[in-house]
Design an enzyme around this catalytic site. Structure first.
Site, PDB file in Angstrom:
ATOM      1  N   GLU A 116      87.285 -10.311  52.165  1.00 26.04           N
ATOM      2  CA  GLU A 116      87.142  -9.690  50.854  1.00 26.04           C
ATOM      3  C   GLU A 116      88.237 -10.244  49.942  1.00 26.04           C
ATOM      4  OE1 GLU A 116      87.498  -5.415  50.607  1.00 26.04           O
ATOM      5  OE2 GLU A 116      86.746  -5.428  48.563  1.00 26.04           O
ATOM      6  N   GLY A 259      96.980  -3.997  52.337  1.00 32.15           N
ATOM      7  CA  GLY A 259      97.265  -2.965  53.325  1.00 32.15           C
ATOM      8  C   GLY A 259      96.358  -3.077  54.536  1.00 32.15           C
ATOM      9  N   ALA A 260      95.050  -3.099  54.291  1.00 33.15           N
ATOM     10  CA  ALA A 260      94.102  -3.124  55.399  1.00 33.15           C
ATOM     11  C   ALA A 260      92.720  -3.475  54.880  1.00 33.15           C
ATOM     12  CB  ALA A 260      94.067  -1.768  56.099  1.00 33.15           C
ATOM     13  N   MET A 261      91.805  -3.721  55.832  1.00 35.08           N
ATOM     14  CA  MET A 261      90.458  -4.161  55.450  1.00 35.08           C
ATOM     15  C   MET A 261      89.405  -3.539  56.346  1.00 35.08           C
ATOM     16  SD  MET A 261      88.638  -5.916  53.458  1.00 35.08           S
ATOM     17  CE  MET A 261      86.863  -5.885  53.614  1.00 35.08           C
ATOM     18  N   ASN A 263      86.418  -4.285  57.487  1.00 33.82           N
ATOM     19  CA  ASN A 263      85.360  -5.054  58.139  1.00 33.82           C
ATOM     20  C   ASN A 263      84.556  -4.184  59.104  1.00 33.82           C
ATOM     21  OD1 ASN A 263      86.820  -7.460  57.122  1.00 33.82           O
ATOM     22  ND2 ASN A 263      88.298  -6.796  58.663  1.00 33.82           N
ATOM     23  N   HIS A 295      91.139   5.878  55.077  1.00 36.79           N
ATOM     24  CA  HIS A 295      90.503   5.114  54.002  1.00 36.79           C
ATOM     25  C   HIS A 295      89.581   4.040  54.582  1.00 36.79           C
ATOM     26  CE1 HIS A 295      90.469   3.191  49.935  1.00 36.79           C
ATOM     27  NE2 HIS A 295      90.294   2.094  50.654  1.00 36.79           N
ATOM     28  N   GLU A 296      90.111   3.231  55.467  1.00 35.65           N
ATOM     29  CA  GLU A 296      89.297   2.134  56.014  1.00 35.65           C
ATOM     30  C   GLU A 296      88.127   2.687  56.825  1.00 35.65           C
ATOM     31  OE1 GLU A 296      90.006  -0.477  54.556  1.00 35.65           O
ATOM     32  OE2 GLU A 296      92.059   0.022  53.968  1.00 35.65           O
ATOM     33  N   HIS A 299      85.338   3.865  54.569  1.00 39.92           N
ATOM     34  CA  HIS A 299      84.560   2.768  53.994  1.00 39.92           C
ATOM     35  C   HIS A 299      83.293   2.488  54.802  1.00 39.92           C
ATOM     36  CE1 HIS A 299      86.466   1.077  50.495  1.00 39.92           C
ATOM     37  NE2 HIS A 299      87.590   0.732  51.081  1.00 39.92           N
ATOM     38  N   GLU A 318      85.728   1.618  46.081  1.00 35.76           N
ATOM     39  CA  GLU A 318      87.156   1.905  46.192  1.00 35.76           C
ATOM     40  C   GLU A 318      87.539   3.254  45.574  1.00 35.76           C
ATOM     41  OE1 GLU A 318      88.793   0.545  48.276  1.00 35.76           O
ATOM     42  OE2 GLU A 318      87.863  -1.414  48.583  1.00 35.76           O
TER      43      GLU A 318
HETATM   44  N1  ARG Z   1      88.880  -3.303  50.723  1.00 33.82           N
HETATM   45  C1  ARG Z   1      90.265  -3.245  51.113  1.00 33.82           C
HETATM   46  C2  ARG Z   1      90.677  -1.789  51.000  1.00 33.82           C
HETATM   47  O1  ARG Z   1      90.575  -1.177  49.998  1.00 33.82           O
HETATM   48  C3  ARG Z   1      91.155  -4.075  50.280  1.00 33.82           C
HETATM   49  C4  ARG Z   1      90.930  -5.545  50.393  1.00 33.82           C
HETATM   50  C5  ARG Z   1      91.557  -6.257  49.286  1.00 33.82           C
HETATM   51  N2  ARG Z   1      91.537  -7.648  49.486  1.00 33.82           N
HETATM   52  C6  ARG Z   1      91.787  -8.526  48.520  1.00 33.82           C
HETATM   53  N3  ARG Z   1      91.767  -9.766  48.806  1.00 33.82           N
HETATM   54  N4  ARG Z   1      92.022  -8.187  47.307  1.00 33.82           N
HETATM   55  O2  ARG Z   1      91.035  -1.175  51.928  1.00 33.82           O
HETATM   56 ZN    ZN Z   2      89.366   0.400  50.078  1.00 31.97          ZN
END
Ligand code: ARG
Ligand code: ZN
Length: 856
Positions: A116, A259-261, A263, A295-296, A299, A318
């Protein structure tokens, strides 16, 4: 190039499935893709364009025959049949050289991905856009000694490890049954160990959970795992959302831009956002980790099952997911404390953004680099917008609308229009005007005036106004829910909270039947992300501080008292007034109040917040005066509360085994806030005692901070380094702390010295931020006369940009408030902005940020 929301066009091709094979190699990884495409006959114009960046092309075939590719800007085009076909391509990529940490990269001999927003195009040719959703099957090949563990999204189907001979290949295959956009793709491979657990879902499915870490970090996983299980349960209980795969994996990596992702089925975390132990993590770290894990996880439904049509809709996932994690924290911990913390963060990060050159709507309408729009506005203001919607429609309607959202849009790549439609359909309410919250940027200012008539009626008149923001000269009135309650002069509540809906530029509301003039408590719970201007004297504020039944506004009353005292000290050199100190004393003495809440009461506006307020009020902020006044405020509190502080300190000591729960954490917060004030008078004696006895990071770090402030912490600082030199996350704190607690005139020198430390590994985003982030956060140090700090930061941004454009661009925001300051400072900052902009080969990420900040 600028991309516009209004130019959206669907892709033209549908992907049935994607098969990827990775032959991992540190510098030459092969990626083989097999993709089944078919025309989308609803789309008339169907050019065949696939994204791709930094790919070494090996081969491409359509239905088994070699095909010629035309290399165009950002990808390839090809003449393909206008009928279903099989695509097969092979490319080579270099994970080792990928310091930008986007796509597939190698960090500490571990492979990992960040896709992302647009990183998948650095892995293979693909329509890298969120509205193209497909089922993925992934095969990973490597050698066993190299990467014993190999993970991807979905469910593990097959794993083979040949240990009979060295160098024999290792294979693992994952299949994700849920169609997803490429940005949710993930792959991890390396020498990892798992902290495992299980979760039984509400329908009785058994899910295997694992947190994967490098050997040696196993003891830092237990808290994250508990947070994950709580999140899974909470989403079932509150939103009716169940997990949908057989496994859920979390991986901790040291080098990560964000912070985190989220996937699918394989969340990847910055190690600072998942690893925790009492010895190495503060209470604040624990709380943040719990929120990010939630949060993750959340998602999975708000982001993954329902994703975004295009990146302009980023707030769809978000804003909603932040809102959900905030609800979760409020439920797990103290709701008032959580709300105040969220508002503090909003004012510290989102307000300056929305009131400066980077202001943009919650749903932006154009961008050059989407990574520059993962902002406080999209995230935190996006969450506030959801909160307002819930306030306006009510809890029951909110639930109804959310059920409809999940039912109607599961599997979709949706838009803000879809989201609002669901609320309109579920409630019958017209949200046309409310939608301005998504399109109009800037922080609305709401001014309220009161009139009392002897027949027993109190009338509140509200005016709303939003200053022009870049690209938006004209502003229309927004729908602003203002929660209001009334207290009688004895301090009893005579009208419970109700929601007033402002829809016009000016509007009045009357409350009749009162025998004595009531005192209104306005914008309770901070029911809208606005600046409230209310002409209120200190006596009224002190009254609300003593009596308001709304915990947020009670805190806010104290905040306004301290804010105004600071403002007069800065502007007129006035002494800190006693109304505030007396009120504060009473609140601190009240043992019925939660210690965490009282700790917040002891806080004061930050120096950069004060600079913003001064600027708003038409003054040019002088960083050194602001610093002096802030210190004077601390001294005044230390003196006024001198009798009370030792009691607060001793009564809030926590004994026994460390627990990161809200209650003991709140006690530690209050005791440490008291310690900070005590240390101003005792030369650090008590803090040194606490340092020696501390068996957890919260106590150790709080004590060290007090010692550094008192100027007596040299020995402990060295001991700390010695104790923690092998722990990267703790060493990040060691780096930051010295800058944060330096005198303004020493900040640049301290920072410079730390950049020469052998552990200043500046390519690691956490370490870079620990140092450069601390430099910019020290308001008086960063803006110290002479401009050395501006130059030092610019030097490092220039150095980092070719290595890691995303982290560079993000840190450019340090300069976003430059127009607040006096002419010499503006000139110095502007010279640094020019110098950065003039770098040859400056990244698109940084150049967009610099030109927006400059206002070019
Ligand atoms: N979707 C992720 C989150 O909100 C954030 C990822 C952001 N990545 C980036 N390359 N801007 O937890
Ligand atoms: Zn997020």
């Amino acid at each position: 190039t600028t991309i516009y929301l209004q130019d959206y066009k669907p892709f033209g091709w549908i992907i049935d499935d994607v098969h990827l094979t990775f032959r991992l190699h540190p510098t030459a990884t092969r990626v083989i893709s097999r993709i089944r495409f078919r025309p989308d006959y609803d789309v008339t114009d169907r050019p065949f364009f696939l994204h791709g960046e930094d790919l070494k092309h090996i081969s491409a075939k359509v239905d088994g025959h070699d095909i010629e590719l035309r290399h165009v800007d950002g990808g390839i085009e090809a003449d393909v049949p206008h009928a279903p076909f099989n695509w097969e391509a092979e490319v080579e990529i270099n994970p080792e050289a990928n310091t930008a940490l986007e796509g597939l990269y190698r960090s500490n001999s571990m492979y990992c991905t960040q896709c992302e927003a647009e990183g998948f195009r650095k892995i293979t040719w693909y329509p890298d856009r969120p509205d193209v959703m497909a089922q993925f099957t992934v095969r990973i090949e490597s050698t066993a000694e190299h990467t014993p563990v190999m993970l991807s999204n979905g469910n593990g189907l097959f794993y083979q490890q040949d240990q009979t001979q060295p160098g024999a290949p290792n294979v693992s295959i994952y299949q994700d049954p849920w169609p997803k956009p490429a940005y949710l793709f993930a792959l991890v491979a390396g020498d990892l160990v798992a902290h495992e657990d299980r979760f039984a879902t509400m329908s009785g499915k058994d899910v295997s959970l694992a947190i994967w870490v490098r050997p040696g970090d196993e003891h830092k996983c237990a808290f994250g795992m508990e947070a994950l299980k709580k999140s899974m349960k909470w989403d079932e209980d509150v939103y009716g959302r169940e997990y949908d795969l057989d496994e859920f994996n979390i991986v901790a990596v040291d080098d990560f831009n964000m912070g985190a992702m989220e996937n699918k089925g394989l969340n990847i975390f910055n190690s600072s956002c998942v690893l925790a132990s009492p010895e190495t993590s503060t209470d604040g770290n624990f709380e943040r980790i719990e929120a990010i894990i939630a949060h993750e996880y959340f998602h999975n439904w708000t982001g993954n099952r329902i994703t975004c049509r295009d990146w302009f809709q980023l707030c769809l996932k978000e804003g909603l997911t932040v809102y959900r994690d905030q609800q979760f924290t409020a439920d797990m911990r103290s709701a008032p404390v959580a709300r105040i913390s969220n508002v503090l963060a909003l004012r510290a990060r989102q307000f300056p953004e929305d009131q400066g050159p980077l202001s943009h709507p919650v749903r932006p309408e154009s961008f050059q680099e989407i990574n520059n729009f993962y902002t406080a506005t999209v995230y935190e203001k996006g969450a506030e917008v959801i909160g307002m919607l819930k306030t306006l429609v009510g809890d029951a309607n909110y639930s109804k609308a959310l059920d409809l959202y999940f039912e109607r849009h599961d599997g979709d790549a949706a838009t803000i229009e879809d989201w609002l439609q669901v609320f309109e359909d579920a409630t019958g309410r017209d949200l046309g005007q409310f939608k301005r919250w998504y399109s109009q940027s800037g922080t609305p200012k709401v001014t309220v005036s009161e009139a009392w008539s002897e027949d027993g009626t109190l009338t509140l008149t509200f005016r709303q106004e939003t200053a022009p923001t870049p690209g938006q000269e004209q502003k229309e009135p927004q729908v602003i829910p203002v929660n209001v309650g009334l207290l009688n002069p004895n301090g009893d509540e005579v009208m419970e909270t109700r929601t007033l809906e402002l829809t016009e530029a000016e509007q009045s509301f009357s409350f009749s039947g009162h025998s004595a003039r009531p005192v209104p408590s306005i914008l309770r719970g901070f029911s809208a992300p606005v600046i409230l201007e209310q002409n209120m004297d200190n006596a009224r504020r002190a009254f609300l501080l003593a009596h308001d039944t709304d915990p947020f506004n009670r805190w806010e009353a104290g905040r306004m008292l301290s804010r105004d005292a600071l403002m007069s000290a800065i502007i007129d050199g006035a002494a800190i007034n006693s109304d505030y100190l007396d009120g504060l004393k009473a609140v601190l003495r009240d043992d019925t109040l939660d210690p965490a809440y009282r700790a917040l009461m002891l806080g004061q506006p930050t120096q950069s917040e004060l600079a913003g307020l001064l600027h708003q009020a038409g003054h040019t902020p002088d960083p050194s005066r602001i610093h002096t006044a802030s210190e004077a405020m601390r001294d005044a509190k230390a003196t006024a509360l001198a009798d009370l502080l030792p009691t607060l300190y001793h009564d809030n000591q926590v004994s026994g085994t460390f627990s990161p729960e809200a209650e003991p954490a709140g006690k530690r917060a209050l005791a440490n806030a008291a310690l900070a004030l005590i240390s101003r008078g005792d030369g650090g004696t008590l803090a040194a005692e606490q340092y020696d006895q501390a068996d957890n990071m919260t106590q150790q770090l709080a004590a060290l901070s007090c010692l550094l402030d008192a100027g007596t912490g040299a020995q402990q600082l060295a001991a700390f380094e010695n104790q923690w030199s092998q722990d990267r996350l703790v060493m990040d704190k060691w780096f930051s702390l010295q800058i944060i607690h330096a005198n303004p005139e020493d900040v640049v020198e301290t920072t410079r010295r730390l950049t020469h430390h052998m552990d200043f590994d500046w390519k690691n985003p956490n370490r870079f931020r620990a140092v450069m982030g601390a430099l910019q956060m020290h308001h008086a140090g960063f803006h110290h006369e002479g401009g050395d700090a501006y130059e030092l930061l610019a030097d490092w941004l220039i150095r980092l940009d070719p290595v890691n454009p995303q982290t560079t661009a993000r840190m450019c925001t340090a300069f976003q408030t430059w127009r607040r300051y006096d002419a010499p400072r503006q000139e110095m900052i502007s010279a640094q902005l020019d110098r950065i902009a003039a770098q040859e080969g400056l990244s698109g990420d940084a150049s967009e940020m610099i030109s927006r900040i400059r206002g070019a």
